[in-house]
Write a protein that holds these residues in place. Sequence first.
Motif, short mmCIF file in Angstrom:
data_model
loop_
_atom_site.label_atom_id
_atom_site.label_comp_id
_atom_site.label_asym_id
_atom_site.label_seq_id
_atom_site.Cartn_x
_atom_site.Cartn_y
_atom_site.Cartn_z
N ASP A 1 16.01 -4.68 53.20
CA ASP A 1 15.62 -3.46 53.78
C ASP A 1 15.30 -3.59 54.51
N PHE A 2 14.19 -3.61 54.91
CA PHE A 2 13.30 -3.84 56.41
C PHE A 2 14.07 -4.24 57.23
N LEU A 3 14.05 -3.72 58.59
CA LEU A 3 14.66 -3.99 59.33
C LEU A 3 14.08 -4.56 60.22
N PRO A 4 12.12 -4.49 60.15
CA PRO A 4 12.10 -5.99 61.10
C PRO A 4 12.01 -7.45 60.13
N TYR A 5 11.83 -7.76 58.45
CA TYR A 5 12.36 -8.65 57.78
C TYR A 5 14.43 -8.64 58.58
N GLN A 6 14.63 -8.42 58.45
CA GLN A 6 16.62 -8.56 59.04
C GLN A 6 16.59 -9.22 60.57
N LEU A 7 15.21 -8.56 61.51
CA LEU A 7 15.64 -8.60 62.80
C LEU A 7 14.91 -10.14 62.70
N SER A 8 13.99 -10.64 61.65
CA SER A 8 12.79 -12.22 61.75
C SER A 8 14.20 -12.91 60.99
N ILE A 9 14.70 -11.98 60.21
CA ILE A 9 15.59 -13.12 59.17
C ILE A 9 17.62 -14.14 60.51
N ALA A 10 17.82 -12.60 60.79
CA ALA A 10 18.35 -12.85 62.02
C ALA A 10 17.85 -13.73 63.18
N SER A 11 16.94 -13.47 63.77
CA SER A 11 16.13 -14.52 64.87
C SER A 11 16.26 -16.09 63.94
N ASN A 12 15.88 -16.13 62.72
CA ASN A 12 15.42 -17.43 62.87
C ASN A 12 16.86 -18.08 62.61
N ALA A 13 18.50 -17.57 61.95
CA ALA A 13 19.20 -18.08 61.36
C ALA A 13 19.87 -18.45 63.01
N VAL A 14 19.45 -17.99 63.76
CA VAL A 14 20.24 -18.20 65.15
C VAL A 14 19.41 -19.05 65.70
N SER A 15 18.31 -19.44 65.68
CA SER A 15 17.62 -20.04 66.88
C SER A 15 17.60 -21.67 65.77
N THR A 16 17.87 -21.41 64.44
CA THR A 16 17.79 -22.54 63.68
C THR A 16 18.99 -23.21 63.71
N ARG A 17 20.56 -22.37 64.08
CA ARG A 17 21.30 -22.67 64.57
C ARG A 17 21.76 -23.44 65.85
N ILE A 18 21.02 -23.06 66.73
CA ILE A 18 20.81 -23.64 68.24
C ILE A 18 19.68 -25.02 68.66
#
Length: 156
Positions: A12-29
């Motif tokens: 539920d921690f926003l910085p964690y959610q942001l990091s996970i979303a960033s990692n997922a997008v970066s990995t996909r690209i």
Amino acid sequence: MSSRQPAQRLADFLPYQLSIASNAVSTRIAEQYRKRFALKTTEWRIMAVLGDSGVLTQRQLSQMTLMDKVPVNRACKNLEERGLVLRSPNARDGRSHLLELTTEGRAVHAGIMPLALKIEEELFAVLDDGEREALRDMLARVRENAGDFDAESLAD
């Protein structure tokens, strides 16, 4: 005083959610860059910044990408060995070098940009135009609020 409850779990921690979303997008690209151009994420980021900004030093690249100088140095050497980046002496500062895309590097950059935009469209298709613009604005404000710091401080 805010009525919001503080995050009780990491998920539920926003910085964690942001990091996970960033990692997922970066990995996909990164998957696509690896498959089509044999580039790692750090290498592509350096090429993208050089493609946008022109000639830069490694220190400037580290600062602009917020990446540690060691992976930036390694990526620059790999790109130079592949003939995608040219390294030349820096007349203003003998301790550093200037980096720029070669003709081949510019061609690869030009080939990647349409792919990057296609992936961006696919990933953010779940948002309408207004939501995308709002997200860009929110991310810019959060980044600005995080303050200025040198990428080298990230290694500590």
